[in-house]
Motif scaffolding. Sequence first.
Motif, mmCIF file in Angstrom:
data_model
loop_
_atom_site.group_PDB
_atom_site.id
_atom_site.type_symbol
_atom_site.label_atom_id
_atom_site.label_comp_id
_atom_site.label_asym_id
_atom_site.label_seq_id
_atom_site.Cartn_x
_atom_site.Cartn_y
_atom_site.Cartn_z
ATOM 1 N N LEU A 78 -3.821 7.585 4.211
ATOM 2 C CA LEU A 78 -3.818 6.132 4.178
ATOM 3 C C LEU A 78 -4.239 5.544 5.525
ATOM 4 N N ARG B 16 -11.774 1.464 6.624
ATOM 5 C CA ARG B 16 -11.986 0.104 6.107
ATOM 6 C C ARG B 16 -12.285 -0.872 7.244
ATOM 7 N N THR C 134 -14.136 2.483 -0.784
ATOM 8 C CA THR C 134 -13.019 2.589 0.161
ATOM 9 C C THR C 134 -11.816 1.793 -0.324
ATOM 10 N N ALA C 135 -12.084 0.579 -0.868
ATOM 11 C CA ALA C 135 -10.982 -0.240 -1.382
ATOM 12 C C ALA C 135 -10.295 0.440 -2.566
ATOM 13 N N ALA C 136 -11.110 1.039 -3.464
ATOM 14 C CA ALA C 136 -10.523 1.738 -4.620
ATOM 15 C C ALA C 136 -9.665 2.924 -4.161
ATOM 16 N N GLU C 137 -10.203 3.667 -3.184
ATOM 17 C CA GLU C 137 -9.448 4.819 -2.666
ATOM 18 C C GLU C 137 -8.172 4.363 -1.977
ATOM 19 N N ARG C 138 -8.278 3.225 -1.265
ATOM 20 C CA ARG C 138 -7.092 2.682 -0.607
ATOM 21 C C ARG C 138 -6.030 2.294 -1.632
ATOM 22 N N ASP C 139 -6.475 1.597 -2.712
ATOM 23 C CA ASP C 139 -5.519 1.196 -3.747
ATOM 24 C C ASP C 139 -4.859 2.418 -4.383
ATOM 25 N N LYS C 140 -5.660 3.472 -4.626
ATOM 26 C CA LYS C 140 -5.093 4.698 -5.223
ATOM 27 C C LYS C 140 -4.068 5.342 -4.290
ATOM 28 N N LEU D 133 -2.326 3.794 -1.959
ATOM 29 C CA LEU D 133 -1.130 2.957 -1.926
ATOM 30 C C LEU D 133 -0.264 3.186 -3.161
ATOM 31 N N ALA D 134 -0.920 3.302 -4.350
ATOM 32 C CA ALA D 134 -0.155 3.561 -5.573
ATOM 33 C C ALA D 134 0.558 4.912 -5.490
ATOM 34 N N ARG E 76 3.540 4.530 -3.192
ATOM 35 C CA ARG E 76 4.682 3.872 -3.831
ATOM 36 C C ARG E 76 5.376 4.821 -4.830
#
Length: 441
Positions: A142, A149, A189-195, A197-198, A201
């Motif tokens: 992350l 990013r 990069t945003a998609a990988e970041r969201d994954k 983060l999920a 969590r």
Amino acid sequence: MRTRLAIKIDAMLEPWFPERRLFLRSDSDTRFIRLRPVTQLFAFAGSASVVAWAIVATAILLMDSIGAGNFREQAKRDQRTYEQRLNLLAEERDTRATEAMAAQDRFNLALDQISDMQSQLLASETSRRELETGIGVIQANLRDAMDQRDQARGRLAVLQQMSQPIETAAASQEGNETLDFMVAALADTAAERDKILADARQAVKDAENLEFQIKLMEDQNDQIFRQLEDAMTISVEPLDKMFSAAGLSTKSLIDQVRANHAGQGGPLMPMSFSTKGEEPSADEMRANRILRQLDQLNLYRIAASKAPFAKPVKDAVRFTSGFGYRRDPKTGGRRLHKGSDFAGPTGTPIYSTADGVVIHAGWSSGYGRLVKIQHEFGIETRYAHMSKIRVKVGQRVSRGQRIGDMGNTGRSTGTHLHYEVRVGGKPVNPMIYIKAANDVF
């Protein structure tokens, strides 16, 4: 010629015993016998003596008959009372045996539970370490993604500044391609970041669930520990009292058993939850303390199986004579009875009262058919007057194994078992061991 004294005596007795004549007549002659007062007095005294003796003898016989009847009734009452006591003792023994078996089952169940709990704790420890490693990797990825990013945003801002003057005049094909590439890279990069983060969590939720499960396991572990500690107290205390009641040194017996059973391994090895050389936790110390108590309980049970803490007969029998000096049934003299006698039907099974080795199995003068068994701690047991022997010299036997049948051989007045316990060659009262084991076996 009668003397004056005889005449005077006859004169004095004349009022009570007057002179009489007894005539005896035959075919040719008649004779008579003169019965003087003195003669009548002696005849009367003799008759009175015979009658008195008959009355006294009859009274004595009658009193003896009545006394014998009362003695038989008393003996029957005593026998019924003794049989009732034996039945009560047998019921109490069966109750204690049932309680001991139930306690043993609870102990085995608790031991299985703690073994399962140990496996679960080790598995949860491994899972926790894996999750910690996974969370660390996710956090590192992350951080790298966020750095990438930020770098991409910086390059995009520079390109946007460079593309503004060009767009006012004429858009460059090469600039447009570069911009499209950067937009696509930012989207990835945003998609990988969201994954990431999920995933992070979800990892946090998994860690919280794992902590909750570990807390539940710790509570269950504490409950199992308490049950095991209570089981140890319930199991060890009666055994310790049993050895003390038999006059045996518990420490000496346990040391001998430990010396003969010094090997280690299996489920009773000490626990260790840490491989980093850290100090053991409270749970580890508690578990190791219980394991040491389990090992001590095992040594107690081994020692108990090697001492004669059992009855040599299991069927309904009558206790006819105990240990000590008594009247010899053969000679009538006072003699030391070196064991205890149990009377029953011929063929009643006789069992070994402890683990040991048969050192004699055959005829032995007054003992008749005799079996001698050598046990640990210098203890020897003898089983005499058997009708049949079912073991051989040198054979190893266990507690409760049938070694022969009750009989009436040797110097015996009826079918019974003469049971002896000798410690260091000296006879001791067998009932000490039998009574000491009433609350255990």
